[in-house]
Write an enzyme that holds these catalytic residues in place. Structure first.
Site, PDB file in Angstrom:
ATOM      1  N   TYR A 171       0.761  -1.243  -0.037  1.00 14.05           N
ATOM      2  CA  TYR A 171      -0.015  -0.084  -0.106  1.00 14.05           C
ATOM      3  C   TYR A 171       0.914   1.228  -0.062  1.00 14.05           C
ATOM      4  O   TYR A 171       0.546   2.156  -0.356  1.00 14.05           O
ATOM      5  CB  TYR A 171      -0.812   0.037   1.209  1.00 14.05           C
ATOM      6  CG  TYR A 171      -2.016  -0.894   1.010  1.00 14.05           C
ATOM      7  CD1 TYR A 171      -2.992  -0.980   0.260  1.00 14.05           C
ATOM      8  CD2 TYR A 171      -2.299  -1.821   2.175  1.00 14.05           C
ATOM      9  CE1 TYR A 171      -4.118  -1.926   0.164  1.00 14.05           C
ATOM     10  CE2 TYR A 171      -3.122  -2.812   2.170  1.00 14.05           C
ATOM     11  CZ  TYR A 171      -4.049  -2.941   1.257  1.00 14.05           C
ATOM     12  OH  TYR A 171      -5.208  -3.740   1.315  1.00 14.05           O
ATOM     13  N   GLU A 210      17.182   7.526 -12.787  1.00 10.80           N
ATOM     14  CA  GLU A 210      16.127   8.268 -12.491  1.00 10.80           C
ATOM     15  C   GLU A 210      16.146   8.541 -11.284  1.00 10.80           C
ATOM     16  O   GLU A 210      16.341   7.744 -10.447  1.00 10.80           O
ATOM     17  CB  GLU A 210      14.935   7.136 -12.706  1.00 10.80           C
ATOM     18  CG  GLU A 210      13.563   7.586 -12.560  1.00 10.80           C
ATOM     19  CD  GLU A 210      12.422   6.443 -12.447  1.00 10.80           C
ATOM     20  OE1 GLU A 210      12.685   5.515 -13.127  1.00 10.80           O
ATOM     21  OE2 GLU A 210      11.417   6.510 -11.763  1.00 10.80           O
ATOM     22  N   ASP A 241      11.685  18.689  -2.913  1.00  6.79           N
ATOM     23  CA  ASP A 241      11.643  18.090  -1.684  1.00  6.79           C
ATOM     24  C   ASP A 241      13.036  17.920  -0.753  1.00  6.79           C
ATOM     25  O   ASP A 241      14.134  17.787  -1.296  1.00  6.79           O
ATOM     26  CB  ASP A 241      11.478  16.361  -1.765  1.00  6.79           C
ATOM     27  CG  ASP A 241      10.260  16.015  -2.481  1.00  6.79           C
ATOM     28  OD1 ASP A 241       9.447  16.970  -2.786  1.00  6.79           O
ATOM     29  OD2 ASP A 241      10.153  14.795  -3.099  1.00  6.79           O
ATOM     30  N   LYS A 296      -1.917  25.217 -18.334  1.00 10.16           N
ATOM     31  CA  LYS A 296      -1.218  26.179 -17.295  1.00 10.16           C
ATOM     32  C   LYS A 296       0.236  25.536 -17.261  1.00 10.16           C
ATOM     33  O   LYS A 296       0.807  24.512 -16.931  1.00 10.16           O
ATOM     34  CB  LYS A 296      -1.596  26.200 -16.068  1.00 10.16           C
ATOM     35  CG  LYS A 296      -3.052  26.635 -16.091  1.00 10.16           C
ATOM     36  CD  LYS A 296      -2.919  28.318 -16.552  1.00 10.16           C
ATOM     37  CE  LYS A 296      -4.255  29.204 -16.388  1.00 10.16           C
ATOM     38  NZ  LYS A 296      -4.023  30.566 -17.139  1.00 10.16           N
ATOM     39  N   CYS A 313       3.405 -18.139  -5.550  1.00 16.13           N
ATOM     40  CA  CYS A 313       3.853 -18.319  -4.288  1.00 16.13           C
ATOM     41  C   CYS A 313       2.856 -18.453  -3.114  1.00 16.13           C
ATOM     42  O   CYS A 313       2.431 -19.765  -2.995  1.00 16.13           O
ATOM     43  CB  CYS A 313       4.639 -16.589  -3.915  1.00 16.13           C
ATOM     44  SG  CYS A 313       5.858 -16.812  -2.888  1.00 16.13           S
ATOM     45  N   GLN A 372       0.901 -22.158  -2.176  1.00 18.03           N
ATOM     46  CA  GLN A 372       0.831 -22.541  -0.827  1.00 18.03           C
ATOM     47  C   GLN A 372      -0.413 -22.699  -0.544  1.00 18.03           C
ATOM     48  O   GLN A 372      -0.839 -23.858   0.206  1.00 18.03           O
ATOM     49  CB  GLN A 372       1.428 -21.638   0.185  1.00 18.03           C
ATOM     50  CG  GLN A 372       3.078 -21.512  -0.282  1.00 18.03           C
ATOM     51  CD  GLN A 372       3.816 -20.503   0.800  1.00 18.03           C
ATOM     52  OE1 GLN A 372       3.237 -19.590   1.427  1.00 18.03           O
ATOM     53  NE2 GLN A 372       5.211 -20.251   0.604  1.00 18.03           N
ATOM     54  N   HIS A 390       8.068 -16.464  -8.574  1.00 19.55           N
ATOM     55  CA  HIS A 390       7.350 -15.285  -9.419  1.00 19.55           C
ATOM     56  C   HIS A 390       7.569 -15.540 -10.811  1.00 19.55           C
ATOM     57  O   HIS A 390       8.447 -14.558 -11.294  1.00 19.55           O
ATOM     58  CB  HIS A 390       7.701 -14.007  -8.607  1.00 19.55           C
ATOM     59  CG  HIS A 390       7.064 -14.152  -7.081  1.00 19.55           C
ATOM     60  ND1 HIS A 390       5.991 -13.276  -6.845  1.00 19.55           N
ATOM     61  CD2 HIS A 390       7.925 -14.429  -5.900  1.00 19.55           C
ATOM     62  CE1 HIS A 390       5.995 -13.424  -5.374  1.00 19.55           C
ATOM     63  NE2 HIS A 390       6.815 -14.072  -5.013  1.00 19.55           N
ATOM     64  N   GLU A 450       5.920 -13.830 -12.813  1.00 16.45           N
ATOM     65  CA  GLU A 450       5.504 -12.459 -13.463  1.00 16.45           C
ATOM     66  C   GLU A 450       6.608 -11.263 -13.541  1.00 16.45           C
ATOM     67  O   GLU A 450       6.906 -10.615 -14.314  1.00 16.45           O
ATOM     68  CB  GLU A 450       4.642 -11.815 -12.581  1.00 16.45           C
ATOM     69  CG  GLU A 450       4.851 -11.307 -11.277  1.00 16.45           C
ATOM     70  CD  GLU A 450       4.907 -12.371 -10.217  1.00 16.45           C
ATOM     71  OE1 GLU A 450       4.937 -13.730 -10.282  1.00 16.45           O
ATOM     72  OE2 GLU A 450       4.801 -12.357  -8.863  1.00 16.45           O
TER      73      GLU A 450
HETATM   74  N1  GLN Z   1       4.196 -15.235   2.820  1.00 16.96           N
HETATM   75  C1  GLN Z   1       4.600 -16.537   2.184  1.00 16.96           C
HETATM   76  C2  GLN Z   1       6.070 -16.895   2.476  1.00 16.96           C
HETATM   77  O1  GLN Z   1       6.820 -15.890   3.032  1.00 16.96           O
HETATM   78  C3  GLN Z   1       4.476 -16.276   0.681  1.00 16.96           C
HETATM   79  C4  GLN Z   1       5.133 -14.964   0.109  1.00 16.96           C
HETATM   80  C5  GLN Z   1       4.901 -14.403  -1.190  1.00 16.96           C
HETATM   81  O2  GLN Z   1       3.806 -14.800  -1.774  1.00 16.96           O
HETATM   82  N2  GLN Z   1       5.841 -13.568  -2.021  1.00 16.96           N
HETATM   83  O3  GLN Z   1       6.411 -17.947   2.116  1.00 16.96           O
END
Ligand code: GLN
Length: 540
Positions: A56, A143, A150, A190, A384, A388, A510, A512
């Site tokens: 977040y 970048e 700031d 502007k 991940c 699980q 992961h 992605e």
């Molecule tokens: N919380 C889980 C772990 O630590 C999965 C972590 C995640 O999804 N990146 O194994």
């Protein structure tokens, strides 16, 4: 004379203008002209890396092959350039200070008073030049996170000022990304906020060479002249960056504005090469002309914030283009999934992806969704934590181990089918201590995974502490779960599948993070293909 040229990208007026996308788009154009280009991000916050940040706060935490937990902009760099980044591509104030303080403790400053200028600025300058000094790159784009003016950006701006002077003419330039707001009451764009932010930059001794102006409306010729005059830049260096339908249009828009040519001129680099964007244009063509739509449920607990699952959403776009379908993502908050609503929320979907995550909030909803996808033959991809949860769901509902859980969620569970690794038990620090970065995985023949990857050994990136518990492997596999990918060195289970289901895959890593425009990730491509098939069958 240094060989590497440096481009600095600063931001003015507001945050979230898309410095990462502009940097990646410029890098893409330079790469398409044959220049070896990399991008790095310097972030002014005090966290040593974003690994300890809640999504977040700062969106997704991206992970590199070498196990760095980084800003999500590095994901854009990789997706655009198709070149892997490393720890060196992301530096924070926390890391800079950590390193200066360690040097001070070792006595390396020989009794001097350690100060922001020169010690912190020197450290920043050294880090900025690290990738350039490898000799691997013609151009390094840096970048600078945050907004000019700031307090926390000041040391970076000062470092850029010094460095540009040291590098000399034609070796460094500053691009200032700014906002041209449209006042609907006045019906006008502007320029004043931009004039002010350029002035703020000047007060720190930096004259921007190029202005990239984010705008919702076309900039008139007159307005461009005005900006050039008041901001001390050449007319051709006022670049319009109008809202684009997708981030992948931005390189093309920047080329139309001749950003690459302006930059090459300033850096005294040749611009006679042909610019080869054919693969990129092919991708855009497929992206914009989908033949059908597939509906995918993205189940997670950070779904309110788009950036939390950035790489997953982009991987869907790559995989959709590859399959010539539009991937319509339905974000489903796992906390609000209940047995009574599940049918309504999931039944119409063509595929279900259960997202990564930490902690117990919303996990029961994820498990219910997985059960529904498994029992109703809906294609499923668990990433991940999603993988699980798939193991837990199977243990509970197929093996009948009703209290099966991950020891992350319930330390006292009698059936920890997901549990913490021995070497993780003593770890106290949270930052940088998970199983991180690229690990090998061997794939068993005759499985969905081997069909997807078409090779027996892969490398994928990890970020987790908990693992599939081998104690339950025999029971789970006898009941129909397939452990199709194993770490060849440790035997840890990295991929699970279910044999009597059309497409059910969970991965401990992961995928992605490795999907790019040029190389859409095969697992996402196959998941979308399976979802497309499901949709055709459903609608037949
Ligand atoms: N919380 C889980 C772990 O630590 C999965 C972590 C995640 O999804 N990146 O194994």
């Amino acid at each position: 004379m240094p060989n590497t040229k440096y481009i600095f990208v600063t931001g003015g007026v507001t945050s979230s203008l898309g410095k990462g996308i502009i940097s990646a788009s410029l890098a893409k154009l330079l790469q398409a002209r044959g220049f070896k280009t990399t991008i790095q991000k310097f972030d002014p916050y005090i966290n040593v890396d974003p690994g300890t940040l809640n999504p977040y706060e700062h969106g997704e935490c991206y992970v590199t092959d070498d196990g760095a937990e980084t800003d999500l902009d590095l994901g854009h760099y990789e997706r655009f350039l198709n070149v892997a980044t490393t720890q060196a591509n992301n530096v924070t104030t926390g890391r800079i200070y950590q390193s200066v303080i360690e040097k001070e403790r070792r006595g390396e400053f020989l009794g001097k008073t350690v100060q922001v200028v020169p010690h912190i600025t020197n450290e920043i300058k050294e880090r900025i030049q690290l990738l350039g000094q490898t000799g691997e790159y013609d151009v390094v784009i840096t970048e600078i996170g945050g907004t000019v003016g700031d307090i926390e950006s000041l040391p970076y701006i000062e470092a850029v000022r010094q460095l540009r002077w040291e590098l000399g003419e034609h070796n460094g330039l500053v691009i200032h990304l700014t906002l041209i707001p449209f006042l609907s009451a006045a019906g006008e764009l502007k320029t004043k906020p931009t004039q002010h932010s350029v002035k703020t930059l000047m007060q720190s001794g930096i004259n921007a060479d190029v202005l990239v102006c984010r705008t919702e409306h076309e900039l008139s010729e007159e307005l461009r002249h005005k900006l050039a005059l008041f901001c001390n830049v050449k007319r051709e260096a006022v670049i319009q960056s109008i809202d684009a339908p997708t981030i992948y249009d931005v390189p093309i828009l920047m080329q139309e504005e001749r950003l690459d040519e302006v930059v090459l001129d300033k850096l005294a680099l040749p611009k006679d090469q042909t610019l080869n964007l054919s693969q990129w244009s092919d991708f855009l063509g497929r992206l914009k002309n989908p033949k059908s739509t597939v509906n995918i449920g993205l189940i997670g607990k950070y779904v309110e914030l788009q950036d939390s699952y950035k790489s997953i959403l982009e991987a869907f776009i790559h995989a959709g283009a590859q399959n010539e379908v539009k991937v319509k993502v339905h974000s489903i908050h796992s906390e609000y999934i209940e047995a009574s609503t599940i049918e309504k929320k999931i039944a119409h979907l063509d595929g279900v992806l259960v997202a990564p995550g930490f902690g117990s909030r919303g996990v029961e909803g994820k498990i219910d969704a997985i059960q529904y996808a498994r029992e109703n033959n809906i294609p499923f991809l668990g990433i991940c934590l999603g993988m699980q949860m798939a193991v837990i769901e199977f243990a509970r509902n197929v093996l009948g181990l009703k209290e099966a859980n991950s020891s992350e969620m319930d330390e006292q569970t009698p059936h920890p089918v997901i549990s913490i690794m021995e070497e993780q038990k003593a770890v106290i620090d949270k930052g940088g201590t998970m199983r991180l970065g690229a690990w090998k995985c061997s794939i068993s023949e005759g499985t969905i995974a081997s069909n997807v990857y078409k090779t027996s050994e892969i490398m994928e990136r990890h970020r987790h502490r908990y693992e599939f518990n081998d104690t339950y492997k025999k029971q789970l596999t006898e009941a129909g779960m397939v452990t199709s990918g194993l770490n060849p060195d440790t035997g840890l289970v990295e991929i699970i599948e279910i044999s009597n289901h059309p497409w059910f895959v969970g991965v401990q890593y992961h995928p992605e993070y490795k999907s790019t425009v040029v190389n859409p990730h095969p697992l996402f491509v196959a998941f979308i293909a399976a979802s497309k098939k499901h949709s055709l069958k459903k609608n037949a």
